[in-house]
Design a protein around this motif. Structure first.
Motif, PDB file in Angstrom:
ATOM      1  N   GLY A 103       0.809  -1.215   0.000  1.00 44.55           N
ATOM      2  CA  GLY A 103       0.000   0.000   0.000  1.00 44.55           C
ATOM      3  C   GLY A 103       0.842   1.264   0.000  1.00 44.55           C
ATOM      4  O   GLY A 103       0.494   2.253  -0.665  1.00 44.55           O
ATOM      5  N   LYS A 104       1.960   1.251   0.701  1.00 42.80           N
ATOM      6  CA  LYS A 104       2.851   2.419   0.704  1.00 42.80           C
ATOM      7  C   LYS A 104       3.426   2.673  -0.685  1.00 42.80           C
ATOM      8  O   LYS A 104       3.627   3.825  -1.081  1.00 42.80           O
ATOM      9  CB  LYS A 104       3.976   2.209   1.713  1.00 42.80           C
ATOM     10  N   SER A 105       3.694   1.593  -1.428  1.00 43.48           N
ATOM     11  CA  SER A 105       4.204   1.780  -2.790  1.00 43.48           C
ATOM     12  C   SER A 105       3.138   2.399  -3.682  1.00 43.48           C
ATOM     13  O   SER A 105       3.452   3.207  -4.565  1.00 43.48           O
ATOM     14  CB  SER A 105       4.701   0.444  -3.367  1.00 43.48           C
ATOM     15  N   PHE A 106       1.870   2.062  -3.452  1.00 49.31           N
ATOM     16  CA  PHE A 106       0.792   2.712  -4.200  1.00 49.31           C
ATOM     17  C   PHE A 106       0.777   4.211  -3.894  1.00 49.31           C
ATOM     18  O   PHE A 106       0.638   5.043  -4.805  1.00 49.31           O
ATOM     19  CB  PHE A 106      -0.568   2.128  -3.822  1.00 49.31           C
ATOM     20  N   ALA A 107       0.907   4.548  -2.615  1.00 47.93           N
ATOM     21  CA  ALA A 107       0.850   5.951  -2.222  1.00 47.93           C
ATOM     22  C   ALA A 107       2.045   6.732  -2.762  1.00 47.93           C
ATOM     23  O   ALA A 107       1.919   7.902  -3.135  1.00 47.93           O
ATOM     24  CB  ALA A 107       0.799   6.055  -0.700  1.00 47.93           C
ATOM     25  N   ARG A 108       3.210   6.083  -2.806  1.00 46.80           N
ATOM     26  CA  ARG A 108       4.423   6.763  -3.280  1.00 46.80           C
ATOM     27  C   ARG A 108       4.341   7.105  -4.758  1.00 46.80           C
ATOM     28  O   ARG A 108       4.669   8.216  -5.186  1.00 46.80           O
ATOM     29  CB  ARG A 108       5.651   5.895  -3.018  1.00 46.80           C
ATOM     30  N   TYR A 109       3.880   6.130  -5.578  1.00 45.49           N
ATOM     31  CA  TYR A 109       3.957   6.303  -7.031  1.00 45.49           C
ATOM     32  C   TYR A 109       2.628   6.641  -7.691  1.00 45.49           C
ATOM     33  O   TYR A 109       2.606   7.064  -8.838  1.00 45.49           O
ATOM     34  CB  TYR A 109       4.534   5.028  -7.675  1.00 45.49           C
ATOM     35  N   ARG A 110       1.527   6.399  -6.992  1.00 45.12           N
ATOM     36  CA  ARG A 110       0.196   6.641  -7.547  1.00 45.12           C
ATOM     37  C   ARG A 110       0.090   6.076  -8.975  1.00 45.12           C
ATOM     38  O   ARG A 110      -0.212   6.802  -9.935  1.00 45.12           O
ATOM     39  CB  ARG A 110      -0.127   8.140  -7.535  1.00 45.12           C
ATOM     40  N   PRO A 111       0.333   4.780  -9.119  1.00 48.45           N
ATOM     41  CA  PRO A 111       0.332   4.184 -10.461  1.00 48.45           C
ATOM     42  C   PRO A 111      -1.072   4.103 -11.057  1.00 48.45           C
ATOM     43  O   PRO A 111      -2.063   3.961 -10.321  1.00 48.45           O
ATOM     44  CB  PRO A 111       0.891   2.779 -10.221  1.00 48.45           C
ATOM     45  N   ASP A 112      -1.144   4.178 -12.364  1.00 49.19           N
ATOM     46  CA  ASP A 112      -2.413   3.936 -13.050  1.00 49.19           C
ATOM     47  C   ASP A 112      -2.764   2.453 -13.030  1.00 49.19           C
ATOM     48  O   ASP A 112      -3.934   2.090 -12.935  1.00 49.19           O
ATOM     49  CB  ASP A 112      -2.322   4.420 -14.501  1.00 49.19           C
ATOM     50  N   VAL A 140      -0.445  -8.500  -2.879  1.00 50.42           N
ATOM     51  CA  VAL A 140      -0.691  -7.415  -3.835  1.00 50.42           C
ATOM     52  C   VAL A 140      -2.174  -7.336  -4.174  1.00 50.42           C
ATOM     53  O   VAL A 140      -2.762  -6.254  -4.244  1.00 50.42           O
ATOM     54  CB  VAL A 140       0.160  -7.610  -5.109  1.00 50.42           C
ATOM     55  N   ALA A 141      -2.796  -8.499  -4.381  1.00 52.54           N
ATOM     56  CA  ALA A 141      -4.213  -8.529  -4.735  1.00 52.54           C
ATOM     57  C   ALA A 141      -5.071  -7.912  -3.636  1.00 52.54           C
ATOM     58  O   ALA A 141      -5.971  -7.095  -3.904  1.00 52.54           O
ATOM     59  CB  ALA A 141      -4.653  -9.965  -5.005  1.00 52.54           C
ATOM     60  N   GLU A 142      -4.802  -8.272  -2.401  1.00 53.55           N
ATOM     61  CA  GLU A 142      -5.609  -7.759  -1.298  1.00 53.55           C
ATOM     62  C   GLU A 142      -5.376  -6.271  -1.086  1.00 53.55           C
ATOM     63  O   GLU A 142      -6.317  -5.502  -0.832  1.00 53.55           O
ATOM     64  CB  GLU A 142      -5.306  -8.553  -0.025  1.00 53.55           C
ATOM     65  N   ALA A 143      -4.119  -5.832  -1.205  1.00 52.52           N
ATOM     66  CA  ALA A 143      -3.827  -4.409  -1.048  1.00 52.52           C
ATOM     67  C   ALA A 143      -4.431  -3.594  -2.180  1.00 52.52           C
ATOM     68  O   ALA A 143      -4.937  -2.484  -1.961  1.00 52.52           O
ATOM     69  CB  ALA A 143      -2.316  -4.198  -0.974  1.00 52.52           C
ATOM     70  N   ALA A 144      -4.382  -4.140  -3.391  1.00 49.02           N
ATOM     71  CA  ALA A 144      -4.951  -3.425  -4.541  1.00 49.02           C
ATOM     72  C   ALA A 144      -6.460  -3.296  -4.411  1.00 49.02           C
ATOM     73  O   ALA A 144      -7.033  -2.238  -4.705  1.00 49.02           O
ATOM     74  CB  ALA A 144      -4.586  -4.153  -5.837  1.00 49.02           C
ATOM     75  N   GLU A 145      -7.103  -4.360  -3.958  1.00 44.68           N
ATOM     76  CA  GLU A 145      -8.562  -4.297  -3.771  1.00 44.68           C
ATOM     77  C   GLU A 145      -8.914  -3.253  -2.720  1.00 44.68           C
ATOM     78  O   GLU A 145      -9.852  -2.460  -2.911  1.00 44.68           O
ATOM     79  CB  GLU A 145      -9.087  -5.668  -3.353  1.00 44.68           C
ATOM     80  N   ALA A 146      -8.154  -3.224  -1.628  1.00 46.69           N
ATOM     81  CA  ALA A 146      -8.437  -2.266  -0.559  1.00 46.69           C
ATOM     82  C   ALA A 146      -8.230  -0.824  -1.011  1.00 46.69           C
ATOM     83  O   ALA A 146      -8.947   0.083  -0.578  1.00 46.69           O
ATOM     84  CB  ALA A 146      -7.549  -2.565   0.648  1.00 46.69           C
ATOM     85  N   ALA A 147      -7.253  -0.629  -1.908  1.00 50.24           N
ATOM     86  CA  ALA A 147      -6.923   0.721  -2.358  1.00 50.24           C
ATOM     87  C   ALA A 147      -7.660   1.132  -3.626  1.00 50.24           C
ATOM     88  O   ALA A 147      -7.552   2.288  -4.060  1.00 50.24           O
ATOM     89  CB  ALA A 147      -5.416   0.833  -2.597  1.00 50.24           C
ATOM     90  N   GLY A 148      -8.392   0.203  -4.231  1.00 49.10           N
ATOM     91  CA  GLY A 148      -9.086   0.504  -5.472  1.00 49.10           C
ATOM     92  C   GLY A 148      -8.148   0.679  -6.648  1.00 49.10           C
ATOM     93  O   GLY A 148      -8.437   1.448  -7.572  1.00 49.10           O
ATOM     94  N   VAL A 149      -7.020  -0.050  -6.624  1.00 50.91           N
ATOM     95  CA  VAL A 149      -6.014   0.051  -7.680  1.00 50.91           C
ATOM     96  C   VAL A 149      -6.235  -1.066  -8.710  1.00 50.91           C
ATOM     97  O   VAL A 149      -6.499  -2.218  -8.335  1.00 50.91           O
ATOM     98  CB  VAL A 149      -4.592  -0.055  -7.087  1.00 50.91           C
ATOM     99  N   THR A 150      -6.135  -0.733  -9.976  1.00 50.72           N
ATOM    100  CA  THR A 150      -6.280  -1.722 -11.045  1.00 50.72           C
ATOM    101  C   THR A 150      -4.997  -2.534 -11.155  1.00 50.72           C
ATOM    102  O   THR A 150      -3.913  -1.972 -11.330  1.00 50.72           O
ATOM    103  CB  THR A 150      -6.558  -1.034 -12.392  1.00 50.72           C
TER     104      THR A 150
END
Length: 219
Positions: A103-112, A140-150
């Motif tokens: 989740g921190k990596s999602f926040a750092r890079y805000r990937p599409d 990764v799957a669980e963190a992506a689902e929680a963050a709404g990341v594709t």
């Protein structure tokens, strides 16, 4: 079986999250080479440094070797940023701590989009998948689902494909940068030949294209 569709390319930044050095090269380096050639940004995040991966070499020596090989490998396909998270190789578990790191990596890079390796029990040919891969992909799957990341994973039976015709040699060169790892893995086969065989296996013809990399949505 339904014919796979083209992988979406209406994005700017992708975050590739894998368990070990060389994981991107075994699955998706040709696609990464295509995307960076289009001006897209791709960043690599690795849970471990692969320090348990070179037989006969201590983890303290192997870790830095494998990190440097991964940096050189990433550069070949146009990836400038590679981060290692320091989790223990061969002992990854889908814990809240690991999911928090994702989740921190999602926040750092805000990937599409986020890309990771196949997390199934085997590689589609009866060869078992590593526990590290299965655990990390689930995190990764669980963190992506929680963050709404594709998010997507490479897949032996893909529903989405990337035409990588013209980019396979870059992928070969990228994998061949893991020289010490591959030379110990198979001392009797030249590194470049190992790399060429692995890339050929990972870029099979599909959908009328000569070379493709396949993915599935991560769920």
């Amino acid at each position: 079986m339904t014919e796979p569709q083209s992988f979406p390319e209406d994005w700017t930044t992708a975050l590739v999250l894998v368990a070990h050095p060389d994981d991107p090269e075994y699955g998706m380096a040709a696609a990464v080479a295509r995307w960076t050639s289009q001006g897209k940004t791709v960043v690599y995040g690795l849970a471990t440094s692969g320090e348990a991966g070179i037989e006969g070499m201590s983890p303290g020596t192997a870790g830095p070797v494998r990190e440097e090989e991964q940096r050189r490998s990433a550069a070949v396909v146009g990836v400038d940023e590679v981060r290692f998270w320091g989790y223990p190789d061969s002992r990854l578990i889908n814990t809240p701590e690991l999911r928090e790191s994702v989740g921190k990596s999602f926040a750092r890079y805000r990937p599409d989009i986020v890309l990771t390796l196949w997390g199934g029990p085997d590689w589609g040919n009866g060869v078992p998948n590593q526990s590290d891969h299965r655990e990390f992909t689930r995190a990764v799957a669980e963190a992506a689902e929680a963050a709404g990341v594709t998010a997507y994973q490479t897949a032996p039976e893909p529903t989405l494909i990337v035409d990588v015709t013209g980019f396979t040699e870059r992928a070969v060169e990228s994998l061949a940068e893991h020289r010490q790892y591959l030379s110990v893995l198979d001392p009797t086969t030249p590194v470049i030949e190992q790399a060429r065989a692995q890339v050929a296996s990972a870029t099979q013809p599909r959908g009328g294209f000569r070379h493709t990399v396949g993915f599935r949505p991560l769920a």
